[in-house]
Design a protein around this motif. Structure first.
Motif, PDB file in Angstrom:
ATOM      1  N   PHE A 115      26.618 -21.532 -80.942  1.00 29.90           N
ATOM      2  CA  PHE A 115      25.272 -21.376 -81.477  1.00 29.90           C
ATOM      3  C   PHE A 115      25.427 -21.792 -83.116  1.00 29.90           C
ATOM      4  N   ALA A 116      26.653 -21.792 -83.730  1.00 31.32           N
ATOM      5  CA  ALA A 116      26.726 -22.050 -84.830  1.00 31.32           C
ATOM      6  C   ALA A 116      26.728 -23.663 -85.072  1.00 31.32           C
ATOM      7  N   ALA A 117      27.267 -24.317 -84.051  1.00 28.64           N
ATOM      8  CA  ALA A 117      27.392 -25.832 -84.114  1.00 28.64           C
ATOM      9  C   ALA A 117      25.961 -26.251 -83.951  1.00 28.64           C
ATOM     10  N   LEU A 118      24.825 -25.199 -83.167  1.00 29.29           N
ATOM     11  CA  LEU A 118      23.725 -26.043 -82.841  1.00 29.29           C
ATOM     12  C   LEU A 118      22.830 -25.624 -84.269  1.00 29.29           C
ATOM     13  N   LEU A 119      22.826 -24.532 -84.939  1.00 30.51           N
ATOM     14  CA  LEU A 119      22.441 -24.577 -86.179  1.00 30.51           C
ATOM     15  C   LEU A 119      22.633 -25.596 -87.074  1.00 30.51           C
ATOM     16  N   ASP A 120      23.964 -25.800 -87.227  1.00 29.03           N
ATOM     17  CA  ASP A 120      24.511 -26.753 -88.289  1.00 29.03           C
ATOM     18  C   ASP A 120      23.813 -28.074 -88.086  1.00 29.03           C
ATOM     19  N   ARG A 121      23.717 -28.677 -86.662  1.00 31.96           N
ATOM     20  CA  ARG A 121      23.128 -29.935 -86.520  1.00 31.96           C
ATOM     21  C   ARG A 121      21.594 -29.801 -86.524  1.00 31.96           C
ATOM     22  N   LEU A 122      20.922 -28.833 -86.251  1.00 31.81           N
ATOM     23  CA  LEU A 122      19.571 -28.513 -86.575  1.00 31.81           C
ATOM     24  C   LEU A 122      19.236 -28.840 -88.043  1.00 31.81           C
ATOM     25  N   VAL A 123      20.177 -28.123 -88.999  1.00 32.26           N
ATOM     26  CA  VAL A 123      19.765 -28.099 -90.443  1.00 32.26           C
ATOM     27  C   VAL A 123      19.656 -29.619 -90.798  1.00 32.26           C
ATOM     28  N   TYR A 124      20.743 -30.521 -90.389  1.00 33.63           N
ATOM     29  CA  TYR A 124      20.673 -31.909 -90.871  1.00 33.63           C
ATOM     30  C   TYR A 124      19.799 -32.921 -90.038  1.00 33.63           C
ATOM     31  N   GLU A 125      19.128 -32.364 -89.087  1.00 35.37           N
ATOM     32  CA  GLU A 125      18.501 -33.242 -88.245  1.00 35.37           C
ATOM     33  C   GLU A 125      16.884 -33.113 -88.448  1.00 35.37           C
ATOM     34  N   THR A 178      24.466 -23.645 -72.134  1.00 32.53           N
ATOM     35  CA  THR A 178      24.846 -22.070 -72.510  1.00 32.53           C
ATOM     36  C   THR A 178      24.639 -21.145 -71.549  1.00 32.53           C
ATOM     37  N   PRO A 179      25.329 -20.155 -71.146  1.00 32.61           N
ATOM     38  CA  PRO A 179      24.994 -18.999 -70.000  1.00 32.61           C
ATOM     39  C   PRO A 179      24.352 -18.238 -70.568  1.00 32.61           C
ATOM     40  N   ASP A 180      23.587 -17.154 -69.687  1.00 35.97           N
ATOM     41  CA  ASP A 180      22.906 -16.100 -70.145  1.00 35.97           C
ATOM     42  C   ASP A 180      24.185 -15.094 -70.509  1.00 35.97           C
ATOM     43  N   PRO A 181      23.863 -14.179 -71.285  1.00 34.58           N
ATOM     44  CA  PRO A 181      22.688 -14.030 -72.292  1.00 34.58           C
ATOM     45  C   PRO A 181      22.685 -14.679 -73.630  1.00 34.58           C
ATOM     46  N   ASP A 182      23.777 -15.431 -74.067  1.00 33.04           N
ATOM     47  CA  ASP A 182      23.991 -16.074 -75.087  1.00 33.04           C
ATOM     48  C   ASP A 182      22.597 -16.820 -75.501  1.00 33.04           C
ATOM     49  N   ARG A 183      22.086 -17.723 -74.474  1.00 34.65           N
ATOM     50  CA  ARG A 183      21.237 -18.597 -74.637  1.00 34.65           C
ATOM     51  C   ARG A 183      19.790 -17.854 -75.104  1.00 34.65           C
ATOM     52  N   GLY A 184      19.755 -16.788 -74.506  1.00 35.70           N
ATOM     53  CA  GLY A 184      18.507 -15.750 -74.600  1.00 35.70           C
ATOM     54  C   GLY A 184      18.608 -15.407 -76.006  1.00 35.70           C
ATOM     55  N   TYR A 185      19.713 -14.676 -76.497  1.00 33.89           N
ATOM     56  CA  TYR A 185      19.754 -14.292 -77.716  1.00 33.89           C
ATOM     57  C   TYR A 185      19.578 -15.292 -78.840  1.00 33.89           C
ATOM     58  N   ALA A 186      19.992 -16.470 -78.656  1.00 33.31           N
ATOM     59  CA  ALA A 186      19.900 -17.704 -79.479  1.00 33.31           C
ATOM     60  C   ALA A 186      18.317 -18.169 -79.664  1.00 33.31           C
ATOM     61  N   LEU A 187      17.730 -17.891 -78.431  1.00 36.48           N
ATOM     62  CA  LEU A 187      16.217 -18.289 -78.468  1.00 36.48           C
ATOM     63  C   LEU A 187      15.412 -17.080 -79.247  1.00 36.48           C
ATOM     64  N   ALA A 188      16.052 -15.891 -79.092  1.00 38.79           N
ATOM     65  CA  ALA A 188      15.340 -14.645 -79.892  1.00 38.79           C
ATOM     66  C   ALA A 188      15.429 -15.093 -81.502  1.00 38.79           C
ATOM     67  N   ALA A 189      16.818 -15.485 -81.887  1.00 39.43           N
ATOM     68  CA  ALA A 189      17.019 -15.876 -83.163  1.00 39.43           C
ATOM     69  C   ALA A 189      16.093 -17.041 -83.575  1.00 39.43           C
ATOM     70  N   LEU A 190      16.061 -18.047 -82.718  1.00 39.12           N
ATOM     71  CA  LEU A 190      15.147 -19.193 -83.365  1.00 39.12           C
ATOM     72  C   LEU A 190      13.845 -18.440 -83.517  1.00 39.12           C
ATOM     73  N   THR A 191      13.239 -17.764 -82.607  1.00 41.93           N
ATOM     74  CA  THR A 191      11.768 -17.403 -82.583  1.00 41.93           C
ATOM     75  C   THR A 191      11.354 -16.105 -83.373  1.00 41.93           C
ATOM     76  N   ASN A 192      12.572 -15.882 -84.250  1.00 37.96           N
ATOM     77  CA  ASN A 192      12.361 -14.630 -85.095  1.00 37.96           C
ATOM     78  C   ASN A 192      12.024 -13.407 -84.425  1.00 37.96           C
ATOM     79  N   ALA A 193      12.625 -13.181 -83.268  1.00 32.52           N
ATOM     80  CA  ALA A 193      12.448 -11.809 -82.359  1.00 32.52           C
ATOM     81  C   ALA A 193      13.329 -10.897 -82.526  1.00 32.52           C
ATOM     82  N   LEU A 194      14.304 -10.831 -83.348  1.00 30.14           N
ATOM     83  CA  LEU A 194      15.308 -10.018 -83.385  1.00 30.14           C
ATOM     84  C   LEU A 194      15.317  -9.151 -84.526  1.00 30.14           C
TER      85      LEU A 194
END
Length: 575
Positions: free
Chosen positions: A4-14, A31-47
């Motif tokens: 997840f950290a690697a994803l955020l790091d790449r998104l920042v500079y893209e 990415t397996p469940d439930p990690d990808r689901g929580y990542a989606l929640a973080a990206l959509t500000n649902a946490l």
């Protein structure tokens, strides 16, 4: 957590939208469940983490490092997560035994947590145990991992990804339309395992159970001069653009035969609880699109007045009586389970007119059309709404909306259909007084500027701050402004630098803004709405900057509208 950290790091500079989309889709695919689901929640500000606050992070860092060094670093970097991630001391791990004894350090170094472990622990760990838990995670992660963890905790990802784009990335896993996800989104909860199962073809579509769902709004493009040269006025119709808050009002019937009424912000947040007086008016079965306004005695009030109803934790009867919520509608999306979004705009308008007339409620009315035969006619209406027919409501008009008569209602910002043509902003010349470091990519530059205008003081003319702006200039101009702040600093206040200013020294900024309001935060007593740097006046002497009387004249125009309600004014605008 590292993935997840690697994803955020790449998104920042893209910078590219499509590239960001590919990065997220690839992450969700691998990415397996439930990690990808929580990542989606973080990206959509649902946490939401009740006990995890920025103060907790600052306290942990100051326990592990020199507090003075940390504060100086924080002031320099300008971002809490980035500063803490870099300054956090790396714990010693055990080394090979020497003489039968392990060297000092952790014999059992903490393991790297997954994003699911972090989210679930943040939701269940008590306030007293949380600091130790967060510290153990920080010990286990590298710099990028720590940064991502702290961004997650503070809910300030700032990676250039909207909730809509994240949902679009999920939709691409199964080649479905993002709108289909939007329609069921409010019935889903993290970690969204049923959502991923559906888009990947492993399960049926989740049932939202929401009889009044949100639908993505259609947005407009700013009208540019070159657009008018290409567009045929005969193909378009005009409306007033109201200075309010975009809302979607939806009313339906539940499976139990009970009415369901919802009010959503333009981003899909359910804000029904903030406007119970408006919810009561939704006596229909449809989804309508419009603007939240305050209307008193048939007159639309200014945005200053509307702010009394925004961001309220409690809505009292007195507040609703003194600041009655009103919805001025301009489109209809559905009616009685019939989706109308593919119909041409003018056909939808006819349906909307019929619905509003049948409803006949004082809280809901139609946004009037602006008749015009040529672009010159529309320009005249835009410059003087009162003369053309807006009457007493003219002060609440930002400009005009221009819509193709045959346009469908499409989500997002499709080209060629809807345009917004705002009235020209106010312009004043002000003097730079302070510079502050920005955030993210601008954390190394002084990019936020406080500016003031002249007024008569006890000891003669003095500058008083009236606003702060951090955009409107190019990257090249930013470099020059940053250099100016550094070379003309006369005082420091944490991350803020005071620059030299006076009658014969200082930098003049031409500031564009869209309105004014009273403010107790500024010594001048006024504050600008949506200020931006329109031009840098390297040529203009500070003595020739504008005076406070110029702003007072602008403010006085709408001042009489505000009904006094002491201690309840808020600043800033909700979108």
């Amino acid at each position: 957590m590292n993935r997840f950290a690697a994803l955020l790091d790449r998104l920042v500079y893209e910078p590219g939208r499509n590239a960001k989309l590919r990065l997220m889709t690839d992450y969700f695919r691998h990415t397996p469940d439930p990690d990808r689901g929580y990542a989606l929640a973080a990206l959509t500000n649902a946490l939401m983490f009740k006990e995890a606050k920025p103060g907790l992070i600052r306290g942990l860092v100051e326990e592990r490092t020199d507090p003075v060094l940390f504060r100086m670093s924080y002031h320099y970097v300008g971002d809490l997560a980035e500063t803490a991630a870099l300054i956090w001391p790396t714990p010693h791990v055990s080394s090979p035994q020497v003489g039968g004894e392990a060297l000092l350090g952790h014999n059992n170094p903490p393991s790297v947590p997954t994003i699911a472990e972090v989210v679930e622990a943040l939701a269940t760990t008590g306030k007293s145990e949380l600091p130790a838990r967060v510290a153990s995670w920080l010990d286990a992660l590298d710099e990028t991992g720590r940064w991502a963890l702290l961004k997650l905790i503070t809910r300030e990802l700032r990676v250039g990804v909207s909730a809509r784009l994240a949902k679009t990335a999920v939709a691409q896993l199964g080649q479905i339309e993002p709108d289909e996800i939007e329609l069921i989104w409010h019935g889903l909860e993290p970690p969204y395992e049923n959502l991923f199962a559906w888009v990947e073809g492993r399960a049926d579509k989740p049932e939202s159970g929401n009889p009044a769902p949100f639908r993505p709004p259609m947005l407009a493009h700013p009208l540019e001069d070159e657009d008018m040269a290409k567009l045929n006025a005969a193909d378009f119709v005009g409306e007033w653009k109201w200075d309010g808050i975009r809302l979607q009002a939806v009313a339906g019937i539940s499976d139990h035969g009970l009415p369901a009424r919802r009010i959503y912000s333009r981003t899909g947040e359910d804000v029904s609880a903030a406007f119970p007086d408006l919810v009561e008016a939704l006596d229909f079965e449809a989804a309508i699109d419009g603007e939240l306004l305050i209307v008193r005695n048939g007159r639309v009030q200014s945005f200053n007045v509307l702010q009394q109803r925004l961001n309220r934790k409690a809505v009292t009867a007195k507040l609703m009586s003194e600041f009655p919520a009103h919805l001025r509608v301009y489109d209809i999306l559905t009616e009685c389970d019939e989706d109308l979004r593919d119909l041409p705009f003018m056909q939808r308008r006819e349906r909307l007119e019929t619905l509003v007339a049948r409803l006949n409620h004082p809280r809901i009315d139609l946004s009037p059309m602006v008749p015009f035969a040529s672009w010159d006619d529309l320009a005249a209406a835009r410059s003087d709404p009162a003369f053309v027919g807006a009457g007493l409501d003219a002060d609440a008009i930002e400009g005009c909306m221009i819509k193709r008569a045959d346009s469908p209602y499409l989500p997002g910002r499709p080209k060629g259909y809807w345009y917004k043509w705002k009235r020209d902003p106010y312009l004043v010349d002000a003097v730079m007084m302070y510079g502050q470091r920005g955030h993210g990519k601008r954390s190394s530059f002084y990019s936020d500027y406080t500016f003031g205008v002249w007024r008569d003081g006890p000891e003669g003319e003095e500058l008083v701050p009236v606003g702060k702006a951090y955009h409107g200039f190019t990257d090249e101009e930013l470099m020059k402004l940053d250099r100016y702040v550094r070379n003309h600093t006369v005082n420091h206040f944490g991350p803020v630098r005071e620059v030299e200013y006076g009658k014969d020294r200082g930098l003049v900024l031409e500031v564009a803004f869209e309105g004014l309001q009273r403010s107790t935060r500024h010594k001048s007593g006024v504050a600008m709405r949506f200020p931006r740097i329109n031009r840098i006046r390297w040529d203009k002497p500070p003595a020739e900057a504008d005076r406070i009387e110029t702003l007072e004249k602008i403010l006085a125009r709408g001042e009489k509208e505000i009904h006094p309600l002491k201690g309840q004014r808020t600043e800033g605008r909700q979108s």
